[in-house]
Design a protein around this motif. Structure first.
Motif, PDB file in Angstrom:
ATOM      1  N   GLN B  11       0.820  -1.213   0.000  1.00 53.04           N
ATOM      2  CA  GLN B  11       0.000   0.000   0.000  1.00 53.04           C
ATOM      3  C   GLN B  11       0.852   1.260   0.000  1.00 53.04           C
ATOM      4  O   GLN B  11       0.582   2.202  -0.724  1.00 53.04           O
ATOM      5  N   LEU B  15      -0.021   3.511  -3.066  1.00 55.52           N
ATOM      6  CA  LEU B  15      -0.830   4.688  -2.772  1.00 55.52           C
ATOM      7  C   LEU B  15      -0.270   5.971  -3.370  1.00 55.52           C
ATOM      8  O   LEU B  15      -0.976   6.689  -4.055  1.00 55.52           O
ATOM      9  N   GLY B  19      -1.866   8.426  -6.151  1.00 50.07           N
ATOM     10  CA  GLY B  19      -2.007   9.833  -5.810  1.00 50.07           C
ATOM     11  C   GLY B  19      -1.344  10.733  -6.834  1.00 50.07           C
ATOM     12  O   GLY B  19      -1.898  11.740  -7.253  1.00 50.07           O
ATOM     13  N   GLN B  22      -3.377  10.846 -10.023  1.00 56.85           N
ATOM     14  CA  GLN B  22      -4.614  11.594  -9.912  1.00 56.85           C
ATOM     15  C   GLN B  22      -4.385  13.085  -9.718  1.00 56.85           C
ATOM     16  O   GLN B  22      -5.143  13.898 -10.186  1.00 56.85           O
ATOM     17  N   SER B  23      -3.308  13.431  -8.983  1.00 53.60           N
ATOM     18  CA  SER B  23      -3.134  14.857  -8.727  1.00 53.60           C
ATOM     19  C   SER B  23      -2.322  15.519  -9.832  1.00 53.60           C
ATOM     20  O   SER B  23      -2.125  16.718  -9.826  1.00 53.60           O
ATOM     21  N   LEU B 239      -6.926  -3.223  -2.598  1.00 50.09           N
ATOM     22  CA  LEU B 239      -6.001  -2.585  -1.656  1.00 50.09           C
ATOM     23  C   LEU B 239      -6.626  -1.373  -0.969  1.00 50.09           C
ATOM     24  O   LEU B 239      -6.005  -0.733  -0.125  1.00 50.09           O
ATOM     25  N   GLY B 240      -7.853  -1.054  -1.371  1.00 53.52           N
ATOM     26  CA  GLY B 240      -8.551   0.033  -0.699  1.00 53.52           C
ATOM     27  C   GLY B 240      -8.473   1.372  -1.410  1.00 53.52           C
ATOM     28  O   GLY B 240      -8.864   2.396  -0.861  1.00 53.52           O
ATOM     29  N   VAL B 241      -7.970   1.378  -2.634  1.00 59.21           N
ATOM     30  CA  VAL B 241      -7.846   2.623  -3.387  1.00 59.21           C
ATOM     31  C   VAL B 241      -8.834   2.607  -4.551  1.00 59.21           C
ATOM     32  O   VAL B 241      -9.109   1.559  -5.120  1.00 59.21           O
ATOM     33  N   HIS B 242      -9.349   3.773  -4.884  1.00 60.73           N
ATOM     34  CA  HIS B 242     -10.338   3.903  -5.953  1.00 60.73           C
ATOM     35  C   HIS B 242      -9.722   3.530  -7.308  1.00 60.73           C
ATOM     36  O   HIS B 242      -9.227   4.369  -8.046  1.00 60.73           O
ATOM     37  N   MET B 245     -10.693   5.293 -10.674  1.00 63.62           N
ATOM     38  CA  MET B 245     -10.065   6.576 -10.946  1.00 63.62           C
ATOM     39  C   MET B 245      -8.631   6.393 -11.456  1.00 63.62           C
ATOM     40  O   MET B 245      -8.108   7.256 -12.151  1.00 63.62           O
ATOM     41  N   VAL B 336     -11.579  -5.132   1.023  1.00 54.84           N
ATOM     42  CA  VAL B 336     -10.192  -4.689   1.110  1.00 54.84           C
ATOM     43  C   VAL B 336      -9.348  -5.682   1.908  1.00 54.84           C
ATOM     44  O   VAL B 336      -9.677  -6.014   3.056  1.00 54.84           O
TER      45      VAL B 336
END
Lengths: 103, 427
Positions: B11, B15, B19, B22-23, B239-242, B245, B336
């Motif tokens: 993760q 992660l 991130g 996306q950003s 893993l808990g991430v969208h 997206m 998850v």
């Protein structure tokens, strides 16, 4: 403090909107009658989160935490714990916040 | 809690990656800009459905009163998607770069038109071949919409603008201010037009189509390509991430053009050239109860739970789940980092997609030609609205049933465990 503004964020603003109502209910129970709690997609956060007491992120976009913190250095940013989020446990989320910030 | 710790390493590495993607200003501008054009595609697709209902008397009626041609023309105009893409992405990127978004969008559109070839007809009229403004121009539109606002914003942020005395009304001075950045932005595109006019490609748009868009479409929209995307999506969610997206910008870039090409072909009365497109992927990722094709799991949970824990979860999950909102289930059940659900959650979408592909291949139904970008549409309904015929609607219903069957044994195992835990607690 009787007035509160809590801003929830997730990818599209859909899944967290269900949680808003529960948080509002929990807050009203505790006597916060002027509570404002709304959910937004992360892309609209910049416009909507001004003046929030706290910004809550859905766990699915926890990777945005750093970015949001940079955008709003004065507002505490918290990622909602996965379990509370999944069970839509608005009461626990609110009570945890209240304990943390001494509301 | 032990299992959570183990996967923390994965993760921690994945992660920030998600991130960063996306950003990233450019990546998120593509995603948001493309989403912004959905209204155009959706309108075109609905008009097209009206024209092409498989009911001969209806079509004859439309033809006899002249509406058929009128509606077909409207569909073709909705297919000039590159124009909308270039404006929409240009506007998003401009906003992120802190310049006036409308100016940025308009400059992007101008730059796109500046590199689009003109043809001169025999009577001397100049024309733009509409194929450059449709599917064929999609990648060029994206490139222009990322480059033009970047130059535009760079110049403005370097303060290369005309400053007028303060006595001048701000409305007037504002319109003068954008002259230098606008001019400087368009110069490279004029140059591109000149340079590529001299090459065998004839234009920048043709060059990008041949060198980038065609190979990208070929590789990206193969069955393997789409399965990799599905895999990335579900692994991230697990893993808990969208995950949606995470793959969306890639999906938008490679599989939007084939969808538009299919819509164009069908509205011209031809067979759709691509089997797989944005909509085939979207149908499986989203409409069967969301990523992981969870539709059946919601039903299993709501009706077959014995333990108190999953009964409660089933109540929470069912209604949002039918509308493809998976978060409550993903985090509440949870999916998850749940080793039992890993196999069906990642495997089922792949099986469904292969079945989808096989059915398309042997012609049980046709590929979706309606750009149904409505994320919350329940699968059993969505299938009938995708323009793939009744067969596709039935297929989607069957897949929801399949989902319930596949998830049931896995869910039962979890339910049994929870029931035992509950017994032990009370004992």
């Amino acid at each position: 403090m009787e007035k509160l503004k809590i801003t929830l964020v997730c990818a599209a603003g859909m899944s967290t909107s269900l949680l808003c109502k529960k948080i509002i209910d929990a807050a009203k129970k505790k006597g916060f009658n002027e509570i404002e709690c709304n959910a937004y997609p992360s892309s609209e956060l910049k416009k909507c989160a001004q003046g929030s007491d706290v910004i809550l992120l859905g766990p699915q976009i926890s990777y945005e935490e750093k970015k949001v913190k940079e955008q709003f250095p004065d507002i505490p940013v918290i990622v909602i714990p996965m379990k509370d989020y999944g069970l839509m446990n608005g009461e626990k989320i609110f009570n945890d916040l209240a304990a943390q910030f001494g509301w | 809690m032990e299992k959570y710790k183990k996967s923390n390493i994965i993760q921690e590495k994945l992660l920030p990656l998600a991130g960063k993607m996306q950003s990233n200003k450019y990546v998120s501008s593509i995603t948001q800009g493309m989403t912004g054009t959905m209204a155009v595609l959706l309108s075109g697709a609905i008009l097209q459905l009206i024209c092409n209902l498989p009911i001969t008397p209806w079509v004859n009626l439309l033809k006899s009163c002249g509406l058929y041609d009128l509606l077909s023309t409207a569909v073709s105009i909705c297919n000039l998607i590159a124009i909308f893409i270039v404006f929409s992405i240009g506007k998003e990127l401009g906003e992120k770069k802190g310049v006036n978004p409308i100016h940025s969008g308009i400059i992007s559109l101008l730059c796109f038109l500046l590199i689009t070839p003109l043809t001169v007809a025999e009577n001397g009229n100049t024309m733009i071949n509409t194929s450059y403004l449709g599917a064929q121009g999609v990648i060029t539109a994206m490139i222009v919409a990322l480059v033009a606002p970047s130059i535009f914003a760079f110049i403005i942020n370097k303060h290369l603008i005309i400053k007028l005395p303060e006595a001048v009304p701000s409305f007037v001075s504002k319109s003068f201010e954008i002259i230098p950045p606008a001019l400087i932005t368009i110069v490279p595109f004029i140059a591109l037009r000149g340079i590529f006019g001299l090459t065998p490609f004839g234009s920048f748009t043709d060059f990008i189509y041949a060198i980038i868009q065609k190979p990208l479409t070929f590789v990206g929209n193969s069955l393997t390509g789409h399965i990799i995307l599905l895999l990335v999506c579900t692994v991230f969610w697990w893993l808990g991430v969208h995950g949606t997206m995470v793959i969306l910008p890639i999906v938008m870039t490679i599989s939007y053009a084939p969808l538009v090409a299919n819509i164009e072909a069908v509205s011209a009365g031809q067979a759709p050239p691509y089997l797989l497109s944005f909509m085939t992927l979207f149908a499986v990722v989203q409409f069967i109860g969301g990523p992981g094709c969870l539709f059946g799991l919601y039903v299993d949970m709501a009706f077959f739970s014995k333990s108190e824990r999953y009964k409660a979860q089933g109540k929470i999950s069912l209604i949002p789940g039918i509308f493809n909102i998976i978060e409550h289930t993903v985090y509440g059940l949870p999916v998850v980092l749940n080793p039992i659900l890993l196999i069906p959650f990642i495997g089922l979408p792949i099986i469904v997609y292969i079945l989808f592909y096989v059915c398309l291949k042997i012609g049980l139904f046709t590929t979706p030609i309606v750009s149904l970008g409505v994320m919350v549409l329940p699968g059993p309904i969505a299938g009938f609205l995708l323009g793939g015929g009744i067969g596709l609607g039935i297929f989607m219903i069957l897949m929801c049933v399949l989902s319930a069957v596949i998830y049931l044994p896995f869910f039962k195992a979890m339910d049994k465990q929870a029931l035992e835990d509950e017994k032990n607690e009370t004992a």
